[in-house]
Design a protein around this motif. Structure first.
Motif, PDB file in Angstrom:
ATOM      1  N   LEU A   1       0.684  -1.176   0.232  1.00 48.29           N
ATOM      2  CA  LEU A   1      -0.290  -0.169  -0.148  1.00 48.29           C
ATOM      3  C   LEU A   1       1.050   1.156  -0.086  1.00 48.29           C
ATOM      4  CD1 LEU A   1      -2.814  -1.031   2.329  1.00 48.29           C
ATOM      5  CD2 LEU A   1      -2.549  -1.386   0.419  1.00 48.29           C
ATOM      6  N   ASP A   2       0.667   2.342  -0.668  1.00 46.60           N
ATOM      7  CA  ASP A   2       1.003   3.201  -0.844  1.00 46.60           C
ATOM      8  C   ASP A   2       0.568   4.829   0.615  1.00 46.60           C
ATOM      9  OD1 ASP A   2       1.836   3.092  -3.280  1.00 46.60           O
ATOM     10  OD2 ASP A   2       0.088   4.988  -4.368  1.00 46.60           O
ATOM     11  N   ARG A   3       1.656   4.895   1.285  1.00 49.95           N
ATOM     12  CA  ARG A   3       1.482   5.712   2.439  1.00 49.95           C
ATOM     13  C   ARG A   3       1.419   7.266   1.694  1.00 49.95           C
ATOM     14  NH1 ARG A   3       3.760   2.773   7.209  1.00 49.95           N
ATOM     15  NH2 ARG A   3       4.413   0.764   6.670  1.00 49.95           N
ATOM     16  N   ASP A   4       1.063   7.948   2.715  1.00 52.30           N
ATOM     17  CA  ASP A   4       1.394   9.406   3.234  1.00 52.30           C
ATOM     18  C   ASP A   4       2.459  10.069   3.268  1.00 52.30           C
ATOM     19  OD1 ASP A   4       0.794   9.971   5.235  1.00 52.30           O
ATOM     20  OD2 ASP A   4      -1.561  10.436   5.402  1.00 52.30           O
ATOM     21  N   PRO A   5       2.369  10.850   3.222  1.00 56.60           N
ATOM     22  CA  PRO A   5       3.985  12.138   4.228  1.00 56.60           C
ATOM     23  C   PRO A   5       3.937  11.780   5.416  1.00 56.60           C
ATOM     24  CG  PRO A   5       3.010  13.618   2.563  1.00 56.60           C
ATOM     25  CD  PRO A   5       1.964  12.238   2.830  1.00 56.60           C
ATOM     26  N   ARG A   6       2.674  11.362   6.535  1.00 55.01           N
ATOM     27  CA  ARG A   6       2.944  10.936   7.932  1.00 55.01           C
ATOM     28  C   ARG A   6       2.830   9.385   8.079  1.00 55.01           C
ATOM     29  NH1 ARG A   6      -1.251  13.462  10.998  1.00 55.01           N
ATOM     30  NH2 ARG A   6      -2.938  12.645   9.437  1.00 55.01           N
ATOM     31  N   SER A   7       3.437   8.648   7.049  1.00 53.93           N
ATOM     32  CA  SER A   7       2.966   7.256   6.900  1.00 53.93           C
ATOM     33  C   SER A   7       1.983   6.968   6.868  1.00 53.93           C
ATOM     34  CB  SER A   7       4.262   6.740   7.767  1.00 53.93           C
ATOM     35  OG  SER A   7       3.820   6.618   9.542  1.00 53.93           O
ATOM     36  N   ASN A   8       1.147   7.388   6.999  1.00 55.00           N
ATOM     37  CA  ASN A   8      -0.440   6.801   7.638  1.00 55.00           C
ATOM     38  C   ASN A   8      -0.919   6.289   6.202  1.00 55.00           C
ATOM     39  OD1 ASN A   8      -1.440   7.897   9.879  1.00 55.00           O
ATOM     40  ND2 ASN A   8      -1.681  10.294   8.763  1.00 55.00           N
ATOM     41  N   VAL A   9      -1.695   4.829   6.228  1.00 56.48           N
ATOM     42  CA  VAL A   9      -1.534   4.528   4.462  1.00 56.48           C
ATOM     43  C   VAL A   9      -2.839   5.873   3.636  1.00 56.48           C
ATOM     44  CG1 VAL A   9      -3.892   2.651   3.681  1.00 56.48           C
ATOM     45  CG2 VAL A   9      -2.507   2.277   5.409  1.00 56.48           C
ATOM     46  N   LYS A  10      -2.311   5.566   2.406  1.00 58.92           N
ATOM     47  CA  LYS A  10      -3.338   7.223   1.392  1.00 58.92           C
ATOM     48  C   LYS A  10      -4.172   6.594   1.083  1.00 58.92           C
ATOM     49  CE  LYS A  10      -1.207   9.238  -2.683  1.00 58.92           C
ATOM     50  NZ  LYS A  10      -0.521   9.579  -3.199  1.00 58.92           N
ATOM     51  N   ALA A  11      -5.251   6.963   0.963  1.00 59.33           N
ATOM     52  CA  ALA A  11      -6.503   7.133   0.563  1.00 59.33           C
ATOM     53  C   ALA A  11      -7.491   8.347   0.993  1.00 59.33           C
ATOM     54  CB  ALA A  11      -7.264   5.706   1.354  1.00 59.33           C
TER      55      ALA A  11
ATOM     56  N   THR B   1      -7.679   2.739  -1.373  1.00 58.64           N
ATOM     57  CA  THR B   1      -6.046   1.869  -1.501  1.00 58.64           C
ATOM     58  C   THR B   1      -5.588   2.141  -2.753  1.00 58.64           C
ATOM     59  OG1 THR B   1      -5.732   0.363  -1.408  1.00 58.64           O
ATOM     60  CG2 THR B   1      -5.862   1.508   0.623  1.00 58.64           C
ATOM     61  N   ASN B   2      -4.327   1.925  -3.392  1.00 58.73           N
ATOM     62  CA  ASN B   2      -3.764   1.958  -4.385  1.00 58.73           C
ATOM     63  C   ASN B   2      -4.242   0.881  -4.924  1.00 58.73           C
ATOM     64  OD1 ASN B   2      -1.580   1.771  -2.217  1.00 58.73           O
ATOM     65  ND2 ASN B   2      -0.551   0.568  -4.100  1.00 58.73           N
ATOM     66  N   VAL B   3      -4.791  -0.713  -3.924  1.00 56.63           N
ATOM     67  CA  VAL B   3      -4.716  -1.098  -4.303  1.00 56.63           C
ATOM     68  C   VAL B   3      -5.911  -2.280  -4.369  1.00 56.63           C
ATOM     69  CG1 VAL B   3      -5.387  -4.396  -3.954  1.00 56.63           C
ATOM     70  CG2 VAL B   3      -2.619  -2.919  -3.060  1.00 56.63           C
ATOM     71  N   ALA B   4      -6.687  -2.225  -5.974  1.00 60.20           N
ATOM     72  CA  ALA B   4      -8.169  -1.985  -6.006  1.00 60.20           C
ATOM     73  C   ALA B   4      -9.775  -2.458  -4.613  1.00 60.20           C
ATOM     74  CB  ALA B   4      -8.720  -2.600  -7.633  1.00 60.20           C
ATOM     75  N   ASN B   5      -9.327  -3.434  -4.360  1.00 57.92           N
ATOM     76  CA  ASN B   5     -10.387  -3.559  -3.270  1.00 57.92           C
ATOM     77  C   ASN B   5      -9.922  -3.277  -2.094  1.00 57.92           C
ATOM     78  OD1 ASN B   5      -8.592  -6.005  -3.632  1.00 57.92           O
ATOM     79  ND2 ASN B   5      -9.801  -7.653  -3.226  1.00 57.92           N
ATOM     80  N   VAL B   6      -8.818  -2.899  -1.392  1.00 58.45           N
ATOM     81  CA  VAL B   6      -8.842  -2.832  -0.460  1.00 58.45           C
ATOM     82  C   VAL B   6      -8.967  -1.043   0.054  1.00 58.45           C
ATOM     83  CG1 VAL B   6      -6.287  -3.004   1.442  1.00 58.45           C
ATOM     84  CG2 VAL B   6      -6.903  -3.845  -0.383  1.00 58.45           C
ATOM     85  N   PHE B   7      -9.074  -1.042   1.315  1.00 55.10           N
ATOM     86  CA  PHE B   7      -9.971  -0.132   1.916  1.00 55.10           C
ATOM     87  C   PHE B   7      -8.997   0.353   2.938  1.00 55.10           C
ATOM     88  CE2 PHE B   7     -13.123  -1.085  -1.237  1.00 55.10           C
ATOM     89  CZ  PHE B   7     -13.984   0.512  -2.201  1.00 55.10           C
TER      90      PHE B   7
END
Length: 491
Positions: free
Chosen positions: A435-445, A452-458
């Protein structure tokens, strides 16, 4: 609107808490209740503003202003005043899955944005909310309500804190087959193990809700860490969609000399072990760190620090001091903190109130930073060296910390608890899913889509937005469920 002049005629009245020196002898909830007729009068104080900021849920000056769940506050306040409690419950449950949680542990940004609060004490929104749901459970109005039909879609929710539970509840209502995975031995996340029992009763409140959700068809799996006990590949193969609600569970550390000494630990570990031992054995198994007869120093303010104060006192600590790096807040709003921003004012929370009653003073020491920790010959913490600071603007206007020479102090310490917040989600599951992360290391969504950057993952809650409030976690859990449901329908 039933009482157009209610806020002019009636004063704010909240339930009494049990006396500090009485409640520190046990682990039971300390809040009491108002008589029904008095609570109804408190509902009458809501003035039904033309623009009620109480349910706006917007971010102002870095903090929530109004309820992030957009609770229909003026509506159920009016219904309380009229004695229409079941109707008030219906309005409350339209926006909040768990008012019994928020009514106990939410800091009530709704009250900070209350229009009456411009020049009078705010409406007792939080108490009114809690009164509605507590009465509903007592009267038997809350019963299992499983969906009338099921889809063939399976969803895994990882994490059973407020975001995960809210997400599971909404997806279950939509008819999907929902399984919630929790690595701890009990469901609830921070609701179960992060918040002490005297603030939120684990059996009578948290487990009661979990049992209700089970009866509605949700499957809960404990003692299972996804990515370790349950491989990610299997998870993706078994479910049509995955919603990550694992929280921001990486605690902020304090990189100073002596950090690794025995007797220095993270506050969340101290609180979690205490609650588990309390539930398992009423604190007889010894599987927790006891503060009994110890000089306790808590580094960090906020709710976690307050909970450490209250827990240490109940253990029977010798003394407790709480170090806060920020200045002491003012008693009233300042010009740069206007309504409807969250009021950054001084308050004596329950833990500090107990310490003051027991030791004669608020345990907080403001504008103080830790320089080093010193241990004895056996490697056990024995003292903390501190210095006072002041906050000054640098050349860009940013406030920076400046030490004050001559203010060094040495504090006796047998137990040091680090309560300085959390940095983000743990890495294992995030990395395995790619999964991609934001600048604060959280999951990017993105907020709104939660995808998220994975289609079926929120992702939702603290895992996505960083450390935040229970009410924001519920909001994000509900919204992520809506986004996941839309994805499943389109699929």
């Amino acid at each position: 609107m039933g009482k157009s002049t209610g806020f002019l005629e009636y004063t704010r009245e909240v339930p009494m808490d049990r006396a500090p020196l009485e409640r520190i002898k046990d682990w039971q909830e300390f809040h009491l209740e108002l008589p029904e007729e008095v609570q109804q009068i408190q509902g009458a104080r809501c003035m039904d503003c033309g623009v009620p900021y109480c349910h706006s849920g917007i971010m102002l000056a870095g903090a929530a202003s109004g309820c992030p769940l957009h609770n229909l506050i003026p509506e159920w306040n009016d219904l309380i005043y009229k004695g229409l409690w079941q109707e008030a419950l219906a309005r409350l449950l339209k926006t909040n899955n768990f008012p019994e949680f928020t009514g106990r542990v939410c800091p009530a940004p709704c009250e900070g944005a209350c229009t009456v609060g411009l020049n009078q004490p705010q409406v007792t929104i939080k108490t009114n909310e809690c009164a509605i749901i507590d009465r509903a459970f007592k009267e038997g109005w809350i019963t299992p309500n499983p969906p009338k039909s099921r889809t063939d879609k399976k969803v895994a929710v990882v994490g059973s804190g407020p975001a995960g539970l809210a997400c599971a509840a909404e997806l279950n209502k939509a008819g999907h087959l929902v399984t919630v995975y929790e690595r701890a031995d009990r469901i609830g996340g921070l609701l179960m193990y992060g918040i002490p029992n005297m603030k939120l009763d684990k059996i009578g409140v948290v487990q009661r809700r979990v049992d209700l959700m089970k009866a509605e068809g949700i499957t809960f799996v404990t003692n299972t860490e996804v990515g370790k006990d349950y491989p990610v590949a299997a998870l993706q193969a078994d479910y049509d969609a995955i919603v990550l609600c694992g929280g921001a569970t990486k605690p902020r550390d304090l990189p100073v000399e002596g950090r690794k000494l025995a007797g220095v630990q993270f506050a969340i570990d101290f609180l979690s072990a205490n609650t588990k031992s309390l539930l398992d054995s009423n604190l007889t198994d010894g599987q927790f760190t006891s503060a009994k007869d110890k000089n306790v120093v808590i580094i960090g303010g906020g709710d976690t620090g307050t909970d450490c104060v209250g827990t240490s006192i109940r253990h029977g600590c010798k003394s407790v001091i709480q170090l806060e790096i920020m200045p002491k807040p003012p008693l009233d709003r300042t010009a740069n903190n206007p309504w409807p921003e969250w009021p950054k004012t001084y308050k004596l929370d329950y833990g500090q109130e107990e310490a003051q009653a027991l030791y004669g003073d608020d345990p907080r020491r403001y504008c103080t930073t830790t320089k080093k920790m010193v241990g004895d010959a056996s490697g056990q913490i024995k003292e903390i060296h501190t210095v006072d600071i002041k906050w000054v603007p640098d050349e860009t206007g940013r406030m920076t910390m400046q030490e004050l020479p001559g203010t060094e102090k040495i504090l006796r310490a047998d137990l040091v608890l680090l309560a300085m917040g959390f940095l983000g989600p743990e890495d294992q599951l995030v990395d395995q899913l790619g999964l991609d992360r934001d600048p604060r290391s959280n999951v990017k969504a993105d907020y709104g889509s939660y995808q998220t950057n994975v289609a079926n993952v929120f992702a939702a809650g603290d895992m996505r937005r960083g450390q935040s409030l229970v009410v924001w976690a519920i909001n994000e859990g509900r919204e992520a469920a809506r986004a996941c449901h839309s994805y499943l329908e389109n699929k």
